[in-house]
Design an enzyme around this catalytic site. Sequence first.
Site, mmCIF file in Angstrom:
data_model
loop_
_atom_site.group_PDB
_atom_site.id
_atom_site.type_symbol
_atom_site.label_atom_id
_atom_site.label_comp_id
_atom_site.label_asym_id
_atom_site.label_seq_id
_atom_site.Cartn_x
_atom_site.Cartn_y
_atom_site.Cartn_z
ATOM 1 N N ASP A 68 38.094 -0.835 39.405
ATOM 2 C CA ASP A 68 39.240 -0.576 38.555
ATOM 3 C C ASP A 68 40.065 0.579 39.115
ATOM 4 O O ASP A 68 39.517 1.609 39.535
ATOM 5 C CB ASP A 68 38.745 -0.237 37.145
ATOM 6 C CG ASP A 68 39.861 0.108 36.186
ATOM 7 O OD1 ASP A 68 40.618 -0.799 35.824
ATOM 8 O OD2 ASP A 68 39.969 1.289 35.810
ATOM 9 N N GLU A 80 41.256 -3.187 42.621
ATOM 10 C CA GLU A 80 42.507 -3.239 41.885
ATOM 11 C C GLU A 80 43.393 -2.207 42.583
ATOM 12 O O GLU A 80 43.213 -1.005 42.383
ATOM 13 C CB GLU A 80 42.310 -2.883 40.416
ATOM 14 C CG GLU A 80 43.609 -2.982 39.623
ATOM 15 C CD GLU A 80 43.446 -2.547 38.172
ATOM 16 O OE1 GLU A 80 44.113 -3.138 37.309
ATOM 17 O OE2 GLU A 80 42.668 -1.617 37.903
#
Length: 707
Positions: free
Chosen positions: A349, A385
């Site tokens: 993330d 990401e």
Amino acid sequence: MYVPLWPGKPYPLGSSWDGKGTNFTIFSENATSVELCLFDKENKETRLALTEVSNFVWHGYVPGISPGQRYGFRVHGPYEPSQGHRFNPHKLLIDPYAKAIDGDIVYGEEIFAYSWDNPEKDLACTLDDDAHLMPKSVVIDERFDWGDDQLLNIPNHETIIYEIHPRGFTKLHPDIPENLRGTYAGLAHPTAIAYLQSLGITAVELMPVHHFLRYPGHLVDKELSNYWGYDSINYFAPYSGYSSSGRAGEQVREFKEMVKALHKAGIEVILDVVYNHTGEGNHLGPTLSFRGIDNAAYYRLVEDDPRYYMDFTGCGNSLNVRHPQVLKLIMDSLRYWVTEMHVDGFRFDLASALARELYEVDSLAAFFDIVHQDPVICNVKLIAEPWDVGEGGYQVGNFPLLWSEWNGKYRDAVRDFWRGEEETLAEFAYRFTGSSDLYASNGRLPHASINFVTAHDGFTLNDLVSYNDKHNEANGEDNNDGEEHNRSWNCEEEGETDDPDILILRNRQRRNFLVTLMLSQGVPMLLGGDEFGRTQKGNNNAYCQDNEISWLDWSLQVENSDLLDFTRQLIYFRCQHPVFHRRKWFQGRAIHGSDVNDIGWYNPDGGEMTEEQWNIDFAKAVGIFLNGEEIPASGERGERIIDDSFMIFFNAHYELIEFTIPPKFQDRNWLVVVDTSKSRFVENGKQYQGEFLIPVMERSIVVLRRL
């Protein structure tokens, strides 16, 4: 009560049971003393001062301590926020290396190191004890019979990812026992696994399972919770709230059983991990673990005012990946989940935050160097990401070798193409063929692109074609949260409708997105439930909705059975034809001495695309020829790969367009195998040869296979 304490050893960090007792260790560079706190079944606390310190690691061995023992730490030192120090021994702290945690943090003023009413706020320390509100770390027995289980190592180019929430996927499933729904055991249930196998995906990407702060203060008053789990407070313990079997270490065994069952079914497990920040938030956040153990070491602080945190994540803080111990923590965590929990990869993330050694994102950051040389981590799937919220944080295409990326440019281009936005066909073509403009220059291959149209963050596929605007009122923020620019199109009516023409168009658009996704080069990622029309009623930021808004409604399988069947057949179709998941880039030229290229681009009239036509922003139709006889990569045994050849006609225009097969290919028969204007996968499709005009309905795709 007298409890013996021996010196113990400084490593490994955390708690380690050896059959006779348990070794406890914790790192703190700036602490003045550390207490190990043991809790009995009645929550009576016994404190032991750890007097042994080696390389800033405080350690001790307690004989007779066995699995199931609950514990925590109290760390002493200066409370000087202006200097970056926030020690407060009145706060019980979670062990950063704990393998299990026995429950959720109960929200209350005591878990904060300062009084809410004090005008000085976090500059003034409070003496309120919070042990009654804090979950306890748990000593575990790490032994587990894995049998012959091992990482599946499915080739990247053959991977199909299915993103799901570990709770929401099974919470409403009627064929899974109620006590297992929403748990690791529920995901391992034969019914859940049979569904995943029938779908044809090769990997589940689980939203965060690291133990997290479920009830942050801003949600407690709204009677909501942190459903997504992107606020980790530990990087080793699987979240106990997803356990059906217990919280005293049973959650670890249950997670392992889940992985073992999925592996047996041929399905990899990829974890969504959040190493960029923690659930402790900004300078006004609670003291739960890292902040109280050594704030200045674990967090990235503002250099000229260390009371405050550098925030590249939008969540209040950023981990200090420049510190050797923080890097060690992350790498120890990753290795643990691979070696002990058998997971097959990770999706990081806001990964750009991990690359910020100074301020700017650095593709040569220490984190990437360490991952690259690590003999365990370098061999699993690594997905970034590739952005954070800091300046210069959007780094799609800039991650190094070994890394794949969530391709945000793919998502945007495909959404814009099918909603009729003016853009060049060249952008769509790059994304459809694997985004060589982003990944080829540094040696990466098409699998570096994780292609997706929808993900947990944003609209579902159904909502993407049903809403122009977000509808997040249920989040309690007056609809001010969530993305404003969704690149969605409601097909001329907002939300639910009974208009048959709009419903037909929406269904066709859903098929268009799915076909584009599954036939693109790169690795497709499907959002769980999109295959049968899951909806969040227009909520594009359902992070706090642990309810029917987010949970998969399995009754939609019946209502949208045609879409589900279509998706299953589409995934099978992709898997059967290597031309749709090549290992290497298209060359745009003949490879084996033929006069036919490996890929060709054509106008509806059959003529080759010109440079000028590529850059016309209103052009909405293109034909693509994929040559199955011109695949440069060989098979596992060195054999030449030969596939069927295909012609794909894309028509994103609002009117029907008739396509012509290019003259050089008119000598062979062509069979229609996919037509998104039909609700079902094509069977016994029409054949074409010669100069026939092939009608492609407005906003639809036709795929032909050469016979």
